[in-house]
Design a protein around this motif. Structure first.
Motif, PDB file in Angstrom:
ATOM      1  N   THR A  31      45.029  47.062  43.351  1.00  0.00           N
ATOM      2  CA  THR A  31      44.368  46.076  44.411  1.00  0.00           C
ATOM      3  C   THR A  31      42.888  47.031  43.052  1.00  0.00           C
ATOM      4  O   THR A  31      42.466  48.233  43.319  1.00  0.00           O
ATOM      5  CB  THR A  31      43.201  45.759  45.424  1.00  0.00           C
ATOM      6  OG1 THR A  31      43.732  47.321  46.049  1.00  0.00           O
ATOM      7  CG2 THR A  31      44.869  45.136  46.450  1.00  0.00           C
ATOM      8  N   GLY A  47      35.213  40.191  41.484  1.00  0.00           N
ATOM      9  CA  GLY A  47      36.542  38.759  41.928  1.00  0.00           C
ATOM     10  C   GLY A  47      37.878  40.357  42.187  1.00  0.00           C
ATOM     11  O   GLY A  47      37.505  41.712  41.863  1.00  0.00           O
ATOM     12  N   GLU A  49      41.203  41.230  42.286  1.00  0.00           N
ATOM     13  CA  GLU A  49      42.097  41.118  41.649  1.00  0.00           C
ATOM     14  C   GLU A  49      43.761  42.142  42.663  1.00  0.00           C
ATOM     15  O   GLU A  49      43.024  42.998  42.800  1.00  0.00           O
ATOM     16  CB  GLU A  49      42.415  42.120  40.082  1.00  0.00           C
ATOM     17  CG  GLU A  49      43.195  41.815  39.153  1.00  0.00           C
ATOM     18  CD  GLU A  49      44.219  43.250  38.449  1.00  0.00           C
ATOM     19  OE1 GLU A  49      44.191  42.016  37.291  1.00  0.00           O
ATOM     20  OE2 GLU A  49      43.496  44.159  38.612  1.00  0.00           O
ATOM     21  N   THR A  51      47.388  42.934  42.355  1.00  0.00           N
ATOM     22  CA  THR A  51      48.160  43.141  41.860  1.00  0.00           C
ATOM     23  C   THR A  51      50.502  43.189  42.530  1.00  0.00           C
ATOM     24  O   THR A  51      49.939  44.138  42.931  1.00  0.00           O
ATOM     25  CB  THR A  51      48.882  43.640  40.788  1.00  0.00           C
ATOM     26  OG1 THR A  51      47.728  43.587  39.740  1.00  0.00           O
ATOM     27  CG2 THR A  51      50.036  43.407  39.349  1.00  0.00           C
ATOM     28  N   ARG A 106      50.414  38.066  40.337  1.00  0.00           N
ATOM     29  CA  ARG A 106      48.662  38.765  40.274  1.00  0.00           C
ATOM     30  C   ARG A 106      48.374  37.395  40.996  1.00  0.00           C
ATOM     31  O   ARG A 106      48.210  35.804  40.260  1.00  0.00           O
ATOM     32  CB  ARG A 106      48.720  39.226  39.284  1.00  0.00           C
ATOM     33  CG  ARG A 106      47.141  39.305  38.431  1.00  0.00           C
ATOM     34  CD  ARG A 106      46.543  40.155  36.875  1.00  0.00           C
ATOM     35  NE  ARG A 106      46.066  40.501  36.948  1.00  0.00           N
ATOM     36  CZ  ARG A 106      44.940  39.265  36.093  1.00  0.00           C
ATOM     37  NH1 ARG A 106      45.546  37.864  35.581  1.00  0.00           N
ATOM     38  NH2 ARG A 106      43.637  39.416  35.565  1.00  0.00           N
ATOM     39  N   ILE A 108      43.455  37.126  41.393  1.00  0.00           N
ATOM     40  CA  ILE A 108      42.084  36.881  41.371  1.00  0.00           C
ATOM     41  C   ILE A 108      41.881  36.285  42.669  1.00  0.00           C
ATOM     42  O   ILE A 108      41.225  34.813  42.298  1.00  0.00           O
ATOM     43  CB  ILE A 108      41.491  37.058  39.670  1.00  0.00           C
ATOM     44  CG1 ILE A 108      42.344  38.267  38.631  1.00  0.00           C
ATOM     45  CG2 ILE A 108      40.346  37.359  39.883  1.00  0.00           C
ATOM     46  CD1 ILE A 108      42.247  37.976  37.986  1.00  0.00           C
ATOM     47  N   ALA A 158      38.577  36.616  33.382  1.00  0.00           N
ATOM     48  CA  ALA A 158      39.623  36.472  34.136  1.00  0.00           C
ATOM     49  C   ALA A 158      39.181  36.009  35.465  1.00  0.00           C
ATOM     50  O   ALA A 158      40.160  34.825  35.658  1.00  0.00           O
ATOM     51  CB  ALA A 158      40.564  37.713  34.269  1.00  0.00           C
ATOM     52  N   ALA A 162      40.175  31.948  36.898  1.00  0.00           N
ATOM     53  CA  ALA A 162      40.598  32.476  38.281  1.00  0.00           C
ATOM     54  C   ALA A 162      39.758  31.494  38.970  1.00  0.00           C
ATOM     55  O   ALA A 162      40.480  30.247  40.425  1.00  0.00           O
ATOM     56  CB  ALA A 162      40.572  33.396  38.770  1.00  0.00           C
TER      57      ALA A 162
END
Length: 268
Positions: A31, A47, A49, A51, A106, A108, A158, A162
């Motif tokens: 993260t 955000g 994120e 993964t 993944r 976000i 990004a 999202a």
């Protein structure tokens, strides 16, 4: 249906005690906080994120039959009034006869952050408890300690992407009417929801959130005829006793191949 309730409660109650044992799985999820930008009204858009390793998934705010709901604790933060999480439309997974709802690979989560003092940095200091699942499902605790400067004014692509994946509101999707009826059953209630709504594409699914984590909702029976979608759920309280439903507080998410729709409340 009764046999599912103990497993549902076990997932809820086991989350915090088990989190300390989740370190062996920390390499399955990574993260980071994306700094984002400061909006014109003084709030910050950041955000989170997440993964995941190949073959692993994590859960949406309503995790489905066998998932673990995510829990967020921002109490250690500084200059923070509140955090609103924007949830991109999730995926539906079928495994071993159970349905779970979440994300793979993944995701976000855009964080709409309100500072106590405008124009000052915000320190996000807290914990996030999530479930991750592959052949086994385990809880993981994520510890955050990040200072958001809010220096940028241009959107992060990004995070903006999202945000674009959020479900449409009912009005945006052309919802004309939502109607709910409830009827008692031997161990709970039957909920029938009818939506006058254009098709969202492909095989449609629906999720209901009652606002009470102790109310379990089954995977619905879905049917569509033209511009009318019908979703029928079985509801049961974890106590096994009677309970009430406030139709105005029900929240439905309709998931289609082309897009998703967030419906707030329904008429009686």
């Amino acid at each position: 249906m009764k046999a599912l309730i103990p497993a549902f409660l076990a997932a809820l109650l086991a989350l915090h005690p088990a989190a300390a044992q989740a370190d062996p799985y920390s390499d399955m999820v990574q993260t980071r906080i994306l700094q984002g930008w400061r909006m014109a009204d003084g709030r910050l858009m950041a955000g989170l994120e997440i993964t995941l390793a190949p073959g692993w998934k994590t859960y949406w705010r309503e995790p489905g039959d066998a998932g673990i709901p995510p829990l967020f604790d921002w109490s250690g933060s500084g200059n923070l009034r509140g955090v609103d999480i924007n949830w991109p439309a999730p995926q539906v997974f079928q495994q071993s006869g159970s349905r779970s709802i979440g994300y793979s690979d993944r995701v976000i989560l855009p964080l709409n952050i309100s500072p106590r003092r405008d124009g000052r940095p915000v320190r996000l200091n807290g914990t996030i408890d999530i479930g991750i699942c592959s052949d086994v499902c385990v809880p993981v605790r994520i510890e955050l300690n990040e200072v958001l400067q809010g220096a940028a004014t241009q959107p992060d692509p990004a995070i903006a992407a999202a945000l674009a994946e959020k479900p449409f509101s009912g009005s945006e999707a052309g919802l004309k009417k939502s109607k709910c009826t409830v009827a008692p059953t031997s161990d709970g209630m039957a909920l029938r929801a009818e939506f006058t709504l254009p098709s969202t594409g492909g095989r449609e699914m629906a999720v209901v959130e009652t606002g009470d984590p102790l109310i379990w909702a089954s995977e619905p029976s879905i049917s569509r005829k033209g511009g009318r979608l019908v979703a029928e759920f079985d509801l049961m309280h974890a106590s096994g006793g009677p309970f009430a439903i406030d139709r105005s507080s029900l929240r439905f998410t309709i998931l289609g191949k082309q897009y998703a729709v967030d419906v707030q409340g329904c008429e009686g």
